[in-house]
Motif scaffolding. Structure first.
Motif: not given
Length: 309
Positions: A75-91, A93-105
């Motif tokens: 879904d390339p048009e999805a209105n969600v916080f979605f970041a490409a993984q560009t570095i090692q070892n951060a996936c 924290t990135q998964a955590i933020l994918s949930i936290i930042l998409n549930n502010e409201q």
């Protein structure tokens, strides 16, 4: 731990993840490990904002295909916080933020209080495409420092390991969450968010998706971990006067704090000094006694190896 600008590996642990988001300013949210993939277990945790799935990454099961994922639809048009993984070892924290930042409201759950740091980051990156958003995330000093503060202290850890260097099995984190009534799979290694359709009952639907994913692996594979992102149960326990739940959760928080303290502590020097004291004590009794002690230790080790065989 020395901070040389890289991202260190952190453990997939409910106490680590909970303390990490609290360090970033998030309130009233915690992580709970799930021991089975079924809807009733997920529902039993109360309000669930999403789940984070850790799995052994292989090319055959990851589903990283440009034309279509192995399950769901891009879904390339999805209105969600979605970041490409560009570095090692951060996936993680990135998964955590994918949930936290998409549930502010969220529409049907209590809103997540992000805190100043993450609110500012989300506002600043609003509208960024996934690749630029991934770069912004990787360059966030506040998020990286919070992440690295939960890495195990070790003089032997290489915090700047190259992603193309072999290091055994590779593991990866992805997030599943309900955004605006759609169940999304958010995987920074994929080109777009993956939609799994209209999300009626999150617990039922995400359990079905996860079971299908696990079935891609050979029978007997156990390299998985699943955690739910939930509302901190202590608030509700205080409201209704549930002293038992409150006491249990406070004990859990105390254990997490102690474990995180141990993770940050480097015991190599202590162990070295302790061994020096043991050896010095043995040497005071004469060389023969020391040699006998070494031989006894070798014999006990050999017996243990034989029993294992």
């Amino acid at each position: 731990m020395a901070d040389v600008g890289g991202w260190s590996t952190i453990e997939s642990d409910e106490g680590v993840f909970t303390s990490l988001i609290e360090t970033l300013g998030v309130k009233d949210v915690q992580f709970e490990e799930l021991i089975s993939i079924d809807a009733d277990t997920i529902r039993s945790l109360g309000p669930v904002y999403g789940v984070i799935f850790l799995f052994k990454w292989t090319k055959e099961t990851a589903g990283a295909r440009p034309e279509a994922p192995l399950d769901g639809t891009y879904d390339p048009e999805a209105n969600v916080f979605f970041a490409a993984q560009t570095i090692q070892n951060a996936c993680g924290t990135q998964a955590i933020l994918s949930i936290i930042l998409n549930n502010e409201q969220p529409p049907s759950l209590p809103p997540i209080a992000l805190g100043t740091e993450l609110s500012t980051f989300k506002e600043f990156t609003s509208g960024f495409p996934p690749d630029i958003l991934g770069e912004a995330l990787s360059n966030s000093e506040a998020i990286r420092s919070a992440h690295n503060s939960f890495a195990r202290a070790s003089p032997f850890a290489d915090e700047t390991a190259r992603p193309d260097e072999p290091s055994g099995d590779a593991y990866h984190f992805i997030a599943y969450t309900n955004v605006n009534g759609t169940l999304y799979e958010l995987d920074g290694l994929q080109p777009h968010p993956i939609s799994h359709g209209v999300c009626g009952d999150f617990a039922v639907q995400v359990a079905d998706v996860l079971r299908r994913r696990v079935e891609r692996y050979p029978e007997g594979e156990t390299g998985f971990n699943l955690m739910a992102v939930v509302k901190d149960p202590r608030g509700r326990a205080k409201e209704i006067g549930d002293a038992e739940t409150l006491e249990r959760e406070e004990r859990k928080r105390g254990a997490w704090e102690w474990e995180n303290t141990l993770r940050r502590w480097n015991f190599v020097g202590f162990i070295g000094e302790m061994m020096k004291g043991v050896v010095a004590g043995k040497e005071q009794g004469g060389g023969k006694e020391y040699e006998a002690w070494v031989e006894k230790a070798k014999g006990e080790t050999q017996k243990k190896l034989e029993r294992r065989s």
